[in-house]
Design a protein around this motif. Structure first.
Motif, PDB file in Angstrom:
ATOM      1  N   VAL A  85       0.459  -1.460  -0.243  1.00 49.72           N
ATOM      2  CA  VAL A  85       0.131   0.237  -0.327  1.00 49.72           C
ATOM      3  C   VAL A  85       0.914   0.884  -0.102  1.00 49.72           C
ATOM      4  CG1 VAL A  85      -1.823   1.025   0.708  1.00 49.72           C
ATOM      5  CG2 VAL A  85      -1.565  -1.028   1.464  1.00 49.72           C
ATOM      6  N   ILE A  86       0.527   1.837  -0.893  1.00 50.77           N
ATOM      7  CA  ILE A  86       1.395   3.676  -1.125  1.00 50.77           C
ATOM      8  C   ILE A  86       0.486   4.532  -0.067  1.00 50.77           C
ATOM      9  CG2 ILE A  86       1.989   5.501  -1.963  1.00 50.77           C
ATOM     10  CD1 ILE A  86       2.985   3.247  -4.099  1.00 50.77           C
ATOM     11  N   TYR A  87       0.089   5.280   0.660  1.00 53.75           N
ATOM     12  CA  TYR A  87      -0.339   6.311   1.785  1.00 53.75           C
ATOM     13  C   TYR A  87       0.290   7.789   0.955  1.00 53.75           C
ATOM     14  CZ  TYR A  87      -2.191   3.498   4.283  1.00 53.75           C
ATOM     15  OH  TYR A  87      -3.138   1.230   5.025  1.00 53.75           O
ATOM     16  N   ILE A  88      -0.604   8.138   0.365  1.00 56.61           N
ATOM     17  CA  ILE A  88      -0.090   9.569   0.008  1.00 56.61           C
ATOM     18  C   ILE A  88      -1.369  11.073   0.470  1.00 56.61           C
ATOM     19  CG2 ILE A  88      -0.045  11.518  -2.387  1.00 56.61           C
ATOM     20  CD1 ILE A  88      -1.169   8.108  -3.459  1.00 56.61           C
ATOM     21  N   LEU A  89       0.108  11.819   0.967  1.00 51.90           N
ATOM     22  CA  LEU A  89      -0.995  13.242   2.040  1.00 51.90           C
ATOM     23  C   LEU A  89      -1.628  14.047   0.767  1.00 51.90           C
ATOM     24  CD1 LEU A  89      -1.748  14.688   4.642  1.00 51.90           C
ATOM     25  CD2 LEU A  89       0.971  15.246   4.221  1.00 51.90           C
ATOM     26  N   ARG A  90      -2.572  14.877   0.901  1.00 49.55           N
ATOM     27  CA  ARG A  90      -3.076  16.054   0.386  1.00 49.55           C
ATOM     28  C   ARG A  90      -2.889  17.164   1.425  1.00 49.55           C
ATOM     29  NH1 ARG A  90      -7.939  15.927  -2.704  1.00 49.55           N
ATOM     30  NH2 ARG A  90      -8.416  15.983  -0.586  1.00 49.55           N
ATOM     31  N   SER A  91      -2.684  18.530   0.965  1.00 47.12           N
ATOM     32  CA  SER A  91      -2.100  19.587   1.630  1.00 47.12           C
ATOM     33  C   SER A  91      -3.370  19.838   2.473  1.00 47.12           C
ATOM     34  CB  SER A  91      -1.509  20.625   1.446  1.00 47.12           C
ATOM     35  OG  SER A  91      -2.544  21.370   0.437  1.00 47.12           O
ATOM     36  N   ASP A  92      -4.476  19.699   2.333  1.00 49.88           N
ATOM     37  CA  ASP A  92      -5.395  19.619   3.191  1.00 49.88           C
ATOM     38  C   ASP A  92      -5.650  19.014   4.186  1.00 49.88           C
ATOM     39  OD1 ASP A  92      -6.590  17.980   1.727  1.00 49.88           O
ATOM     40  OD2 ASP A  92      -8.231  18.438   0.613  1.00 49.88           O
ATOM     41  N   GLY A  93      -4.779  17.676   4.418  1.00 56.80           N
ATOM     42  CA  GLY A  93      -4.969  16.435   5.590  1.00 56.80           C
ATOM     43  C   GLY A  93      -5.309  15.068   4.734  1.00 56.80           C
ATOM     44  N   THR A  94      -5.931  15.703   3.959  1.00 55.94           N
ATOM     45  CA  THR A  94      -6.792  13.978   3.548  1.00 55.94           C
ATOM     46  C   THR A  94      -5.738  13.387   3.551  1.00 55.94           C
ATOM     47  OG1 THR A  94      -8.201  15.432   2.729  1.00 55.94           O
ATOM     48  CG2 THR A  94      -8.164  12.807   1.198  1.00 55.94           C
ATOM     49  N   VAL A  95      -5.968  12.034   3.407  1.00 52.60           N
ATOM     50  CA  VAL A  95      -4.642  10.389   3.021  1.00 52.60           C
ATOM     51  C   VAL A  95      -5.769   9.968   2.063  1.00 52.60           C
ATOM     52  CG1 VAL A  95      -3.800   8.626   4.172  1.00 52.60           C
ATOM     53  CG2 VAL A  95      -4.036  10.955   5.629  1.00 52.60           C
ATOM     54  N   PHE A  96      -4.932   9.148   1.168  1.00 51.31           N
ATOM     55  CA  PHE A  96      -5.292   8.515   0.089  1.00 51.31           C
ATOM     56  C   PHE A  96      -4.514   6.872   0.302  1.00 51.31           C
ATOM     57  CE2 PHE A  96      -5.948  12.780  -2.018  1.00 51.31           C
ATOM     58  CZ  PHE A  96      -6.823  12.225  -1.782  1.00 51.31           C
ATOM     59  N   GLY A  97      -5.022   6.125   0.124  1.00 52.07           N
ATOM     60  CA  GLY A  97      -4.108   4.702   0.472  1.00 52.07           C
ATOM     61  C   GLY A  97      -4.657   3.499  -0.900  1.00 52.07           C
ATOM     62  N   VAL A  98      -2.994   3.409  -1.794  1.00 56.03           N
ATOM     63  CA  VAL A  98      -3.230   3.018  -3.025  1.00 56.03           C
ATOM     64  C   VAL A  98      -3.284   1.784  -2.972  1.00 56.03           C
ATOM     65  CG1 VAL A  98      -2.906   2.632  -5.451  1.00 56.03           C
ATOM     66  CG2 VAL A  98      -2.706   5.118  -4.082  1.00 56.03           C
ATOM     67  N   GLU A  99      -3.887   0.711  -2.396  1.00 50.40           N
ATOM     68  CA  GLU A  99      -3.804  -0.808  -2.220  1.00 50.40           C
ATOM     69  C   GLU A  99      -3.917  -1.609  -3.500  1.00 50.40           C
ATOM     70  OE1 GLU A  99      -6.369  -4.399  -0.087  1.00 50.40           O
ATOM     71  OE2 GLU A  99      -6.732  -2.326   0.029  1.00 50.40           O
ATOM     72  N   ASN A 100      -2.401  -2.479  -3.248  1.00 51.46           N
ATOM     73  CA  ASN A 100      -1.655  -3.059  -4.431  1.00 51.46           C
ATOM     74  C   ASN A 100      -1.544  -1.864  -5.686  1.00 51.46           C
ATOM     75  OD1 ASN A 100      -2.623  -5.697  -3.066  1.00 51.46           O
ATOM     76  ND2 ASN A 100      -4.657  -4.930  -4.281  1.00 51.46           N
ATOM     77  N   TYR A 101      -0.509  -1.547  -5.371  1.00 50.39           N
ATOM     78  CA  TYR A 101      -0.062  -0.363  -6.247  1.00 50.39           C
ATOM     79  C   TYR A 101       0.342  -1.076  -7.135  1.00 50.39           C
ATOM     80  CZ  TYR A 101       4.692  -0.892  -4.120  1.00 50.39           C
ATOM     81  OH  TYR A 101       5.593  -1.784  -3.840  1.00 50.39           O
ATOM     82  N   GLU A 102       1.110  -2.078  -7.328  1.00 52.41           N
ATOM     83  CA  GLU A 102       1.314  -3.178  -8.730  1.00 52.41           C
ATOM     84  C   GLU A 102       0.604  -3.140  -9.536  1.00 52.41           C
ATOM     85  OE1 GLU A 102       4.140  -5.730  -6.980  1.00 52.41           O
ATOM     86  OE2 GLU A 102       5.225  -4.679  -6.939  1.00 52.41           O
ATOM     87  N   ASP A 103      -1.147  -3.260  -9.050  1.00 52.81           N
ATOM     88  CA  ASP A 103      -1.455  -4.011 -10.252  1.00 52.81           C
ATOM     89  C   ASP A 103      -1.993  -2.777 -10.958  1.00 52.81           C
ATOM     90  OD1 ASP A 103      -4.352  -5.021 -11.122  1.00 52.81           O
ATOM     91  OD2 ASP A 103      -4.390  -6.303  -9.444  1.00 52.81           O
ATOM     92  N   PRO A 104      -2.650  -2.959 -12.346  1.00 53.13           N
ATOM     93  CA  PRO A 104      -3.539  -1.302 -12.395  1.00 53.13           C
ATOM     94  C   PRO A 104      -4.891  -1.137 -11.961  1.00 53.13           C
ATOM     95  CG  PRO A 104      -2.204  -2.903 -14.701  1.00 53.13           C
ATOM     96  CD  PRO A 104      -2.079  -3.592 -13.363  1.00 53.13           C
ATOM     97  N   ASN A 105      -5.261  -2.599 -11.426  1.00 55.14           N
ATOM     98  CA  ASN A 105      -6.579  -2.559 -10.828  1.00 55.14           C
ATOM     99  C   ASN A 105      -6.335  -2.095  -9.362  1.00 55.14           C
ATOM    100  OD1 ASN A 105      -8.099  -2.940 -13.916  1.00 55.14           O
ATOM    101  ND2 ASN A 105      -7.533  -5.624 -13.121  1.00 55.14           N
ATOM    102  N   PHE A 106      -5.516  -1.181  -9.008  1.00 57.41           N
ATOM    103  CA  PHE A 106      -4.940  -1.166  -7.313  1.00 57.41           C
ATOM    104  C   PHE A 106      -6.745  -0.947  -7.301  1.00 57.41           C
ATOM    105  CE2 PHE A 106      -4.267   3.213 -10.159  1.00 57.41           C
ATOM    106  CZ  PHE A 106      -5.221   3.584  -9.618  1.00 57.41           C
ATOM    107  N   ILE A 107      -6.893  -0.361  -5.785  1.00 56.62           N
ATOM    108  CA  ILE A 107      -7.975  -0.359  -5.358  1.00 56.62           C
ATOM    109  C   ILE A 107      -7.855   1.445  -4.157  1.00 56.62           C
ATOM    110  CG2 ILE A 107      -9.666  -0.716  -3.207  1.00 56.62           C
ATOM    111  CD1 ILE A 107      -8.855  -3.561  -4.086  1.00 56.62           C
ATOM    112  N   LEU A 108      -8.193   2.424  -4.471  1.00 54.50           N
ATOM    113  CA  LEU A 108      -8.323   3.639  -4.045  1.00 54.50           C
ATOM    114  C   LEU A 108      -9.158   3.641  -2.612  1.00 54.50           C
ATOM    115  CD1 LEU A 108      -6.422   6.146  -4.073  1.00 54.50           C
ATOM    116  CD2 LEU A 108      -8.846   7.095  -5.438  1.00 54.50           C
ATOM    117  N   HIS A 109      -8.149   4.152  -1.408  1.00 54.46           N
ATOM    118  CA  HIS A 109      -9.435   4.418  -0.748  1.00 54.46           C
ATOM    119  C   HIS A 109      -8.879   5.786   0.140  1.00 54.46           C
ATOM    120  CE1 HIS A 109      -9.526   0.396   0.668  1.00 54.46           C
ATOM    121  NE2 HIS A 109      -9.011   0.373  -0.106  1.00 54.46           N
ATOM    122  N   THR A 110      -9.680   6.393   0.274  1.00 47.94           N
ATOM    123  CA  THR A 110      -9.786   7.919   0.852  1.00 47.94           C
ATOM    124  C   THR A 110     -10.252   8.597   2.279  1.00 47.94           C
ATOM    125  OG1 THR A 110     -10.351   8.527  -1.434  1.00 47.94           O
ATOM    126  CG2 THR A 110     -10.700  10.144  -0.035  1.00 47.94           C
TER     127      THR A 110
END
Length: 248
Positions: A85-110
Protein backbone atom coordinates in the motif's frame (compact mmCIF):
# COMPACT_ATOMS: atom_id res chain seq x y z
CA UNK A 1 22.85 33.69 7.20
CA UNK A 2 23.42 30.20 8.53
CA UNK A 3 26.70 28.47 9.16
CA UNK A 4 27.35 24.75 9.17
CA UNK A 5 28.46 22.99 12.32
CA UNK A 6 31.90 21.37 12.55
CA UNK A 7 32.27 17.92 11.00
CA UNK A 8 32.64 16.37 14.46
CA UNK A 9 29.15 17.64 15.32
CA UNK A 10 27.67 16.29 12.09
CA UNK A 11 28.83 12.76 12.93
CA UNK A 12 26.09 12.68 15.57
CA UNK A 13 23.46 12.77 12.81
CA UNK A 14 25.01 9.80 11.02
CA UNK A 15 25.44 11.78 7.79
CA UNK A 16 27.73 14.42 6.34
CA UNK A 17 25.14 16.62 4.66
CA UNK A 18 27.80 18.82 3.06
CA UNK A 19 29.00 15.92 0.87
CA UNK A 20 26.16 14.11 -0.96
CA UNK A 21 26.99 10.54 -2.01
CA UNK A 22 25.42 11.16 -5.41
CA UNK A 23 23.28 13.74 -7.18
CA UNK A 24 20.49 13.10 -9.67
CA UNK A 25 18.91 15.71 -11.93
CA UNK A 26 15.21 14.88 -12.10
CA UNK A 27 13.14 15.34 -15.28
CA UNK A 28 11.02 18.46 -15.74
CA UNK A 29 7.83 16.67 -14.75
CA UNK A 30 9.33 16.19 -11.27
CA UNK A 31 10.50 19.78 -10.93
CA UNK A 32 7.96 20.21 -8.13
CA UNK A 33 8.68 16.84 -6.51
CA UNK A 34 7.25 17.07 -3.00
CA UNK A 35 7.65 13.60 -1.52
CA UNK A 36 9.33 10.24 -2.06
CA UNK A 37 9.44 6.78 -0.54
CA UNK A 38 11.57 3.72 -1.17
CA UNK A 39 10.24 0.84 -3.27
CA UNK A 40 13.35 -1.34 -3.54
CA UNK A 41 17.13 -0.95 -3.43
CA UNK A 42 17.24 1.39 -6.44
CA UNK A 43 13.67 2.64 -6.98
CA UNK A 44 11.73 5.39 -5.25
CA UNK A 45 8.11 6.44 -5.70
CA UNK A 46 7.47 10.18 -5.96
CA UNK A 47 4.61 12.64 -6.04
CA UNK A 48 4.68 16.25 -7.13
CA UNK A 49 2.43 18.97 -5.85
CA UNK A 50 0.21 19.46 -8.88
CA UNK A 51 -0.84 16.11 -10.35
CA UNK A 52 -2.47 13.04 -8.82
CA UNK A 53 0.22 10.81 -10.30
CA UNK A 54 2.69 8.41 -8.67
CA UNK A 55 6.05 8.33 -10.43
CA UNK A 56 8.56 5.48 -10.01
CA UNK A 57 12.12 6.74 -10.44
CA UNK A 58 15.08 4.38 -10.87
CA UNK A 59 18.19 5.80 -9.18
CA UNK A 60 20.50 3.59 -11.26
CA UNK A 61 18.88 4.22 -14.65
CA UNK A 62 18.34 7.90 -13.71
CA UNK A 63 14.84 8.00 -15.10
CA UNK A 64 11.12 7.40 -14.59
CA UNK A 65 10.35 3.72 -15.20
CA UNK A 66 6.62 3.81 -14.48
CA UNK A 67 3.86 6.24 -13.63
CA UNK A 68 0.10 6.11 -13.14
CA UNK A 69 -2.69 8.45 -12.09
CA UNK A 70 -4.31 7.62 -8.77
CA UNK A 71 -6.54 10.70 -8.36
CA UNK A 72 -7.42 14.13 -9.71
CA UNK A 73 -4.94 17.01 -9.75
CA UNK A 74 -4.23 18.49 -6.32
CA UNK A 75 -1.60 19.74 -3.89
CA UNK A 76 0.08 16.46 -2.92
CA UNK A 77 2.90 16.78 -0.40
CA UNK A 78 3.85 13.43 1.15
CA UNK A 79 4.11 9.76 0.24
CA UNK A 80 5.10 6.61 2.11
CA UNK A 81 4.91 2.89 1.38
CA UNK A 82 3.83 0.16 3.77
CA UNK A 83 4.01 -3.25 2.11
CA UNK A 84 1.71 -3.29 -0.92
CA UNK A 85 0.00 0.00 0.00
CA UNK A 86 1.23 3.48 -0.88
CA UNK A 87 -0.19 6.34 1.17
CA UNK A 88 -0.26 9.90 -0.18
CA UNK A 89 -0.92 13.09 1.80
CA UNK A 90 -2.74 16.04 0.27
CA UNK A 91 -1.99 19.40 1.84
CA UNK A 92 -5.52 19.74 3.26
CA UNK A 93 -4.90 16.64 5.40
CA UNK A 94 -6.68 14.10 3.20
CA UNK A 95 -4.85 10.77 3.00
CA UNK A 96 -5.13 8.43 0.00
CA UNK A 97 -4.28 4.75 0.26
CA UNK A 98 -3.35 3.03 -3.01
CA UNK A 99 -3.78 -0.67 -2.30
CA UNK A 100 -1.96 -3.15 -4.57
CA UNK A 101 -0.16 -0.30 -6.31
CA UNK A 102 1.67 -2.74 -8.60
CA UNK A 103 -1.63 -3.87 -10.12
CA UNK A 104 -3.27 -1.72 -12.86
CA UNK A 105 -6.56 -2.46 -11.05
CA UNK A 106 -5.37 -0.96 -7.77
CA UNK A 107 -7.90 -0.01 -5.09
CA UNK A 108 -8.02 3.61 -3.94
CA UNK A 109 -9.10 4.50 -0.39
CA UNK A 110 -9.73 8.09 0.69
CA UNK A 111 -9.51 9.17 4.34
CA UNK A 112 -10.65 12.61 5.50
CA UNK A 113 -8.56 13.06 8.64
CA UNK A 114 -9.99 16.31 9.99
CA UNK A 115 -6.53 17.49 11.00
CA UNK A 116 -6.78 21.06 12.38
CA UNK A 117 -3.95 22.60 10.32
CA UNK A 118 -4.80 24.02 6.89
CA UNK A 119 -1.44 23.10 5.34
CA UNK A 120 0.26 19.74 5.93
CA UNK A 121 3.38 18.45 4.18
CA UNK A 122 5.10 15.65 6.11
CA UNK A 123 4.05 12.00 5.95
CA UNK A 124 5.84 8.86 7.14
CA UNK A 125 5.27 5.45 8.70
CA UNK A 126 5.87 4.94 12.41
CA UNK A 127 6.38 1.14 12.53
CA UNK A 128 6.85 1.08 16.29
CA UNK A 129 3.23 2.20 16.81
CA UNK A 130 1.75 1.05 13.47
CA UNK A 131 0.56 4.48 12.43
CA UNK A 132 1.16 7.22 9.92
CA UNK A 133 2.64 10.48 11.14
CA UNK A 134 1.33 13.69 9.56
CA UNK A 135 3.33 16.88 10.09
CA UNK A 136 1.49 20.19 10.10
CA UNK A 137 3.35 22.87 8.18
CA UNK A 138 1.04 25.67 9.25
CA UNK A 139 -0.05 26.71 12.73
CA UNK A 140 -2.97 24.91 14.37
CA UNK A 141 -5.00 28.08 14.82
CA UNK A 142 -5.03 31.86 14.95
CA UNK A 143 -3.93 33.87 17.94
CA UNK A 144 -0.84 34.41 20.07
CA UNK A 145 -1.19 31.02 21.82
CA UNK A 146 -0.49 29.24 18.52
CA UNK A 147 2.41 31.47 17.44
CA UNK A 148 5.26 29.15 18.49
CA UNK A 149 3.39 25.85 18.64
CA UNK A 150 3.78 23.14 15.99
CA UNK A 151 2.45 19.58 15.88
CA UNK A 152 2.63 16.14 14.31
CA UNK A 153 -0.46 13.93 14.44
CA UNK A 154 -0.85 10.18 14.33
CA UNK A 155 -3.19 8.37 11.93
CA UNK A 156 -4.10 4.93 13.29
CA UNK A 157 -3.73 2.31 10.55
CA UNK A 158 -6.15 -0.13 12.22
CA UNK A 159 -9.07 2.25 12.74
CA UNK A 160 -8.08 4.59 9.85
CA UNK A 161 -8.74 7.58 12.08
CA UNK A 162 -6.69 10.53 13.31
CA UNK A 163 -5.68 10.55 16.97
CA UNK A 164 -7.42 13.42 18.70
CA UNK A 165 -4.26 14.72 20.38
CA UNK A 166 -0.95 15.38 18.60
CA UNK A 167 1.71 12.71 18.92
CA UNK A 168 4.41 15.41 19.01
CA UNK A 169 4.03 19.02 20.13
CA UNK A 170 6.93 21.41 19.52
CA UNK A 171 7.79 24.78 21.03
CA UNK A 172 9.66 26.89 18.48
CA UNK A 173 11.05 29.17 21.21
CA UNK A 174 12.81 26.19 22.80
CA UNK A 175 14.34 25.40 19.40
CA UNK A 176 15.70 28.95 19.22
CA UNK A 177 17.21 28.46 22.67
CA UNK A 178 18.78 25.17 21.52
CA UNK A 179 20.34 26.93 18.54
CA UNK A 180 21.77 29.62 20.82
CA UNK A 181 23.16 27.07 23.30
CA UNK A 182 24.82 25.05 20.52
CA UNK A 183 26.07 28.14 18.65
CA UNK A 184 23.98 27.47 15.54
CA UNK A 185 23.60 30.75 13.67
CA UNK A 186 20.07 31.64 12.60
CA UNK A 187 18.87 34.61 10.54
CA UNK A 188 17.85 37.60 12.68
CA UNK A 189 15.39 40.47 12.51
CA UNK A 190 15.16 43.71 14.43
CA UNK A 191 12.48 43.76 17.10
CA UNK A 192 11.19 47.06 18.46
CA UNK A 193 11.64 50.67 17.44
CA UNK A 194 14.78 52.82 17.19
CA UNK A 195 17.09 49.96 16.33
CA UNK A 196 15.57 47.62 18.91
CA UNK A 197 17.12 44.24 19.55
CA UNK A 198 18.15 41.46 17.21
CA UNK A 199 15.88 38.42 17.43
CA UNK A 200 16.72 35.03 15.82
CA UNK A 201 14.23 33.82 13.21
CA UNK A 202 13.15 30.19 13.21
CA UNK A 203 9.80 29.29 11.66
CA UNK A 204 9.89 25.46 11.87
CA UNK A 205 7.50 24.66 9.02
CA UNK A 206 7.85 20.89 8.70
CA UNK A 207 8.12 19.91 5.04
CA UNK A 208 9.29 16.28 5.31
CA UNK A 209 9.51 13.71 8.12
CA UNK A 210 10.74 10.16 8.62
CA UNK A 211 11.36 7.68 11.41
CA UNK A 212 14.92 6.37 11.06
CA UNK A 213 14.67 2.57 10.66
CA UNK A 214 17.77 1.86 12.77
CA UNK A 215 18.06 4.76 15.19
CA UNK A 216 14.30 4.96 15.84
CA UNK A 217 14.46 8.74 15.88
CA UNK A 218 12.30 11.30 14.12
CA UNK A 219 14.05 13.20 11.31
CA UNK A 220 12.44 16.47 10.19
CA UNK A 221 13.18 19.00 7.46
CA UNK A 222 12.03 22.62 7.57
CA UNK A 223 12.52 23.96 4.06
CA UNK A 224 11.53 27.49 5.09
CA UNK A 225 14.51 27.57 7.48
CA UNK A 226 16.92 25.33 5.53
CA UNK A 227 17.26 23.31 8.73
CA UNK A 228 17.51 19.60 9.53
CA UNK A 229 16.30 18.30 12.92
CA UNK A 230 16.48 15.06 14.87
CA UNK A 231 14.09 14.33 17.75
CA UNK A 232 13.73 11.28 19.94
CA UNK A 233 10.34 9.56 19.89
CA UNK A 234 9.34 11.52 22.99
CA UNK A 235 9.69 14.75 21.02
CA UNK A 236 12.95 15.93 22.60
CA UNK A 237 15.24 17.85 20.23
CA UNK A 238 18.49 15.91 19.87
CA UNK A 239 20.19 17.65 16.94
CA UNK A 240 19.87 20.59 14.56
CA UNK A 241 21.93 21.41 11.47
CA UNK A 242 21.71 24.21 8.89
CA UNK A 243 21.52 23.07 5.24
CA UNK A 244 23.30 24.77 2.37
CA UNK A 245 20.47 26.28 0.26
CA UNK A 246 22.61 25.89 -2.86
CA UNK A 247 22.62 22.09 -2.35
CA UNK A 248 19.27 21.55 -0.68
Amino acid sequence: TTTAQPTSARIRSGYDLTRPTTTAVLPDTLHEVSGLTDIDLHTVACVQDENGVIFFYDLEKRGIVRQFQFHLDGDYEGITRIGKVIYILRSDGTVFGVENYEDPNFILHTYTTGIPAANNEGLCHDPVNDRLLIACKSKLGKGHEFKDKRAIYGFDLKTKTLNERPVFEFDVQKMREYAEQHKIDLPTRTKGKNGGTEEPILKFRASAIGVHPIRKQLYVLSAADHLFFIFDLEGKLMYMEPLDPKVF
